[in-house]
Design a protein around this motif. Structure first.
Motif, PDB file in Angstrom:
ATOM      1  N   VAL A 149       0.983  -1.183  -0.185  1.00 40.30           N
ATOM      2  CA  VAL A 149       0.006  -0.041   0.092  1.00 40.30           C
ATOM      3  C   VAL A 149       0.700   1.228   0.115  1.00 40.30           C
ATOM      4  CG1 VAL A 149      -1.651   1.269   1.415  1.00 40.30           C
ATOM      5  CG2 VAL A 149      -1.966  -1.160   0.974  1.00 40.30           C
ATOM      6  N   ASN A 150       2.017   1.236   0.922  1.00 42.51           N
ATOM      7  CA  ASN A 150       3.010   2.581   0.814  1.00 42.51           C
ATOM      8  C   ASN A 150       3.425   2.639  -0.459  1.00 42.51           C
ATOM      9  OD1 ASN A 150       2.375   2.927   3.556  1.00 42.51           O
ATOM     10  ND2 ASN A 150       4.275   1.932   4.100  1.00 42.51           N
ATOM     11  N   ASN A 151       3.605   1.471  -1.239  1.00 43.68           N
ATOM     12  CA  ASN A 151       4.550   1.538  -2.302  1.00 43.68           C
ATOM     13  C   ASN A 151       3.913   2.267  -3.813  1.00 43.68           C
ATOM     14  OD1 ASN A 151       5.961  -0.861  -4.558  1.00 43.68           O
ATOM     15  ND2 ASN A 151       7.137   0.927  -3.544  1.00 43.68           N
ATOM     16  N   PHE A 152       2.584   2.253  -3.622  1.00 48.70           N
ATOM     17  CA  PHE A 152       1.703   2.748  -4.674  1.00 48.70           C
ATOM     18  C   PHE A 152       2.132   4.334  -4.779  1.00 48.70           C
ATOM     19  CE2 PHE A 152      -0.572  -0.923  -4.426  1.00 48.70           C
ATOM     20  CZ  PHE A 152      -1.123  -1.153  -6.298  1.00 48.70           C
ATOM     21  N   LEU A 153       2.162   4.927  -5.836  1.00 45.87           N
ATOM     22  CA  LEU A 153       2.624   6.454  -5.772  1.00 45.87           C
ATOM     23  C   LEU A 153       1.139   7.150  -5.449  1.00 45.87           C
ATOM     24  CD1 LEU A 153       4.703   6.500  -8.893  1.00 45.87           C
ATOM     25  CD2 LEU A 153       5.536   6.878  -6.636  1.00 45.87           C
ATOM     26  N   ARG A 183      -6.417   5.863   0.302  1.00 46.15           N
ATOM     27  CA  ARG A 183      -6.953   5.686  -1.052  1.00 46.15           C
ATOM     28  C   ARG A 183      -7.139   7.159  -1.765  1.00 46.15           C
ATOM     29  NH1 ARG A 183     -11.896   4.970  -1.445  1.00 46.15           N
ATOM     30  NH2 ARG A 183     -11.997   4.097  -3.626  1.00 46.15           N
ATOM     31  N   ILE A 184      -7.009   8.264  -1.047  1.00 46.12           N
ATOM     32  CA  ILE A 184      -7.351   9.574  -1.627  1.00 46.12           C
ATOM     33  C   ILE A 184      -5.914  10.222  -2.193  1.00 46.12           C
ATOM     34  CG2 ILE A 184      -7.797  11.964  -0.882  1.00 46.12           C
ATOM     35  CD1 ILE A 184      -9.313  10.814   1.199  1.00 46.12           C
ATOM     36  N   ASN A 185      -6.290  10.545  -3.351  1.00 43.42           N
ATOM     37  CA  ASN A 185      -5.019  11.226  -4.331  1.00 43.42           C
ATOM     38  C   ASN A 185      -4.009  10.337  -4.604  1.00 43.42           C
ATOM     39  OD1 ASN A 185      -6.276  13.852  -3.919  1.00 43.42           O
ATOM     40  ND2 ASN A 185      -5.363  14.282  -2.025  1.00 43.42           N
ATOM     41  N   LEU A 190      -4.842   1.655  -6.799  1.00 45.99           N
ATOM     42  CA  LEU A 190      -4.931   1.169  -5.529  1.00 45.99           C
ATOM     43  C   LEU A 190      -6.172   1.916  -5.088  1.00 45.99           C
ATOM     44  CD1 LEU A 190      -3.980   0.639  -2.772  1.00 45.99           C
ATOM     45  CD2 LEU A 190      -3.213   2.942  -2.421  1.00 45.99           C
ATOM     46  N   ALA A 191      -6.509   2.932  -5.657  1.00 46.02           N
ATOM     47  CA  ALA A 191      -7.996   3.549  -5.113  1.00 46.02           C
ATOM     48  C   ALA A 191      -9.063   2.657  -5.579  1.00 46.02           C
ATOM     49  CB  ALA A 191      -8.143   4.802  -5.874  1.00 46.02           C
ATOM     50  N   ILE A 192      -9.051   2.093  -6.842  1.00 44.58           N
ATOM     51  CA  ILE A 192     -10.293   1.421  -7.182  1.00 44.58           C
ATOM     52  C   ILE A 192     -10.430  -0.124  -6.624  1.00 44.58           C
ATOM     53  CG2 ILE A 192     -10.380   2.752  -9.128  1.00 44.58           C
ATOM     54  CD1 ILE A 192      -9.646   0.472 -10.898  1.00 44.58           C
ATOM     55  N   PHE A 193      -9.066  -0.483  -6.438  1.00 48.88           N
ATOM     56  CA  PHE A 193      -9.095  -1.988  -5.889  1.00 48.88           C
ATOM     57  C   PHE A 193      -9.136  -2.226  -4.512  1.00 48.88           C
ATOM     58  CE2 PHE A 193      -7.324  -2.812 -10.355  1.00 48.88           C
ATOM     59  CZ  PHE A 193      -8.640  -3.435 -10.810  1.00 48.88           C
ATOM     60  N   LEU A 194      -8.531  -1.175  -3.540  1.00 52.51           N
ATOM     61  CA  LEU A 194      -8.580  -1.609  -2.365  1.00 52.51           C
ATOM     62  C   LEU A 194      -9.934  -1.332  -1.581  1.00 52.51           C
ATOM     63  CD1 LEU A 194      -6.637  -1.966   0.277  1.00 52.51           C
ATOM     64  CD2 LEU A 194      -6.358   0.562   0.161  1.00 52.51           C
ATOM     65  N   LYS A 195     -10.234  -2.049  -0.841  1.00 48.86           N
ATOM     66  CA  LYS A 195     -11.753  -2.028  -0.195  1.00 48.86           C
ATOM     67  C   LYS A 195     -11.660  -1.272   0.847  1.00 48.86           C
ATOM     68  CE  LYS A 195     -12.572  -6.484   0.289  1.00 48.86           C
ATOM     69  NZ  LYS A 195     -13.712  -7.866   0.470  1.00 48.86           N
ATOM     70  N   GLU A 196     -12.741  -0.512   1.030  1.00 45.33           N
ATOM     71  CA  GLU A 196     -13.111   0.418   2.299  1.00 45.33           C
ATOM     72  C   GLU A 196     -14.393   0.142   2.769  1.00 45.33           C
ATOM     73  OE1 GLU A 196     -14.139   5.034   2.601  1.00 45.33           O
ATOM     74  OE2 GLU A 196     -12.915   4.426   0.813  1.00 45.33           O
ATOM     75  N   PRO A 197     -14.308   0.040   4.058  1.00 45.98           N
ATOM     76  CA  PRO A 197     -15.677  -0.008   4.800  1.00 45.98           C
ATOM     77  C   PRO A 197     -16.763   1.005   4.123  1.00 45.98           C
ATOM     78  CG  PRO A 197     -13.941  -0.324   6.487  1.00 45.98           C
ATOM     79  CD  PRO A 197     -13.449   0.040   5.346  1.00 45.98           C
ATOM     80  N   TYR A 236      -6.034  -4.887   5.205  1.00 42.47           N
ATOM     81  CA  TYR A 236      -6.221  -4.561   3.634  1.00 42.47           C
ATOM     82  C   TYR A 236      -6.557  -5.664   2.811  1.00 42.47           C
ATOM     83  CZ  TYR A 236      -3.548  -0.144   4.702  1.00 42.47           C
ATOM     84  OH  TYR A 236      -3.170   0.963   5.317  1.00 42.47           O
ATOM     85  N   ALA A 237      -7.847  -5.597   1.975  1.00 38.73           N
ATOM     86  CA  ALA A 237      -7.992  -6.460   1.183  1.00 38.73           C
ATOM     87  C   ALA A 237      -8.573  -5.719  -0.254  1.00 38.73           C
ATOM     88  CB  ALA A 237      -9.181  -7.148   1.586  1.00 38.73           C
TER      89      ALA A 237
END
Length: 472
Positions: A149-153, A183-185, A190-197, A236-237
């Motif tokens: 997650v940290n690795n995504f720009l 997920r923001i910015n 990452l933003a579309i595939f990382l699930k968020e409650p 993280y899923a």
């Protein structure tokens, strides 16, 4: 062209994949027991007069990289203008525009998707899978690590650490104390595939009773469910591969298509092969890289990203920042590897890539502690106050999460001292290859059961004895 059958474009892409693997394997294992003629190479006794077809290992490396470049470029040139559109947004209502990039991994028929060169077709009641169910829940207790997650720009192409601390950020990066914040910015992948409650997992046929495994609305990550298949390992899923239609969520009864080979890999293969071969980022590689970045809604100023890269920081998050136990000094090469990691998320490439880059030597002496989301001393800790299975972090064999004394970040393999991985993930050189089973030596021996008379030779540092561990 039928893309459920072998075709020329698929064959070229496969050729480029194999050639890139061979070229980089020879390069990073040169001089070791893992290549012919290297120190302790176990094949010496059987093939003492072996010579590389190209005359030397360096010529062989160049041959394979040249082959990878030629094959990948032919595919990339044919498809670079028809890659699947990515809106950068996750659809959250049936009336919202669909995101074709998301749907490429979650639809029943891929024959109309030019980017997909080969795909596997499934059929209701005949040939099925459970990918959707895994995406709806906790990815069968795999999930993403904090390092990934940290690795995504960021969307502007800067690394996260250029925007404050990982925990708190600077406003543009919002920190990691809520899943929503990370997920923001960010890179849209990452933003579309990382699930968020709170997100909607199902938008269509919501009342379809066949979808017994569907979770309609994403809840809090079920990190307290222990080792059960419905639990979450890291917090993280991802939802990659999860359809928005409930009909695909029967238990073991999913029938969405599976992407086998897609053209974007050709662009990535050319970028890496050409840079490994020539040490420069040629115009073609730049074009391909910018094409991928634009599709991902990330700034296409790749040189700004390279300039902002701190390899000591990248080494904290990514084993791909290493080769042969040393942190890479070449930020361009590293960012090519990063791009590959982020684009091919959950598509089965990662372990293969880490092996051919020889990216795990450092674990021999320095164990790695796998971490997930920021559980302790954050609002996410409170998510489990009223959970059916509350948090237990006492270090006993019944503990379902790691203690804050280990880290504020969830460590899925450090719940109790007897857990495998409690002291960190380690490595042995032998593990870059799997051992050949002893039976193969026995059946190929020229003198009864005397395995020393076999023309086979065991992979480095594995014994020719059953049930014995690697020696190095």
């Amino acid at each position: 062209m039928a893309t459920t059958r072998i075709n020329r474009d698929f064959a070229l892409l496969l050729k480029s994949r194999v050639a890139l693997f061979e070229g980089t394997w020879l390069k990073y294992f040169k001089g070791t027991a893992f290549v012919p003629g290297g120190s302790e190479w176990p094949g010496t006794a059987v093939y003492s007069s072996y010579e590389y077809p190209g005359g030397s290992i360096d010529n062989e490396i160049n041959y394979f990289l040249d082959q990878a470049m030629t094959a990948s470029k032919e595919v990339a040139e044919a498809y670079k203008g028809s890659l699947t559109e990515n809106t950068g947004l996750l659809q959250q209502a049936d009336s919202d525009p669909a995101n074709p990039y998301y749907d490429m991994f979650a639809q029943e028929d891929l024959s109309g998707v030019p980017e997909v060169l080969l795909w596997r077709q499934y059929a209701r009641g005949l040939s099925t899978h459970n990918v959707n169910a895994a995406a709806s829940r906790g990815n069968y207790r795999i999930g993403l690590t904090r390092g990934f997650v940290n690795n995504f720009l960021m969307a502007d192409g800067t690394p996260v650490y250029a925007n404050g601390t990982y925990a708190d950020g600077n406003g543009y990066y919002r920190g990691d104390k809520e899943i929503a914040d990370v997920r923001i910015n960010r890179d849209s992948r990452l933003a579309i595939f990382l699930k968020e409650p709170g997100q909607k997992n199902i938008l269509f046929e919501v009342d379809n009773t066949e979808g017994t495994e569907a979770v309609i609305e994403q809840g809090y990550p079920a990190i307290t469910l222990g080792d059960g298949e419905r639990g979450y390992a890291t917090g993280y899923a991802i939802r990659k591969g999860g359809s928005f239609n409930r009909k695909y969520y029967g238990n073991g009864a999913g029938y969405t298509a599976a992407v086998s080979y897609r053209a974007t890999e050709a662009l990535l293969n050319y970028m890496e092969a050409s840079y490994e071969r020539n040490g420069t980022l040629d115009a073609t590689a730049q074009e391909y890289w910018q094409t991928i970045r634009r599709r991902s809604k990330v700034s296409d100023n790749i040189f700004a990203t390279i300039a902002a890269t701190d390899m000591s920081k990248e080494a904290e998050n990514d084993w791909g920042a290493y080769s042969a136990g040393q942190v890479l000094t070449d930020a361009t090469l590293y960012n090519i590897r990063r791009e590959r990691r982020c684009e091919l998320l959950a598509e089965g490439f990662r372990y293969m890539d880490l092996c051919r880059w020889r990216s795990m030597d450092q674990l021999i002496t320095t164990p790695y502690h796998v971490e997930g989301f920021h559980l302790w001393n954050t609002p996410m800790e409170r998510w489990y106050d009223d959970a059916e299975t509350p948090i237990l972090a006492d270090g006993s064999s019944n503990a379902n999460v790691s203690s804050v004394s280990r880290s504020e970040y969830l460590r899925p393999f450090e719940r109790y001292p007897d857990q495998s991985g409690y002291n960190g993930a380690t490595w042995k050189m032998a593990h870059y290859l799997r051992p050949i089973m002893v039976k193969q030596f026995q059946v190929s021996a020229s003198s009864g059961a005397d395995v020393s008379t076999s023309l086979l030779y065991q992979n480095p540092y594995w014994p020719v004895v059953a049930d014995e561990p690697a020696t190095k």
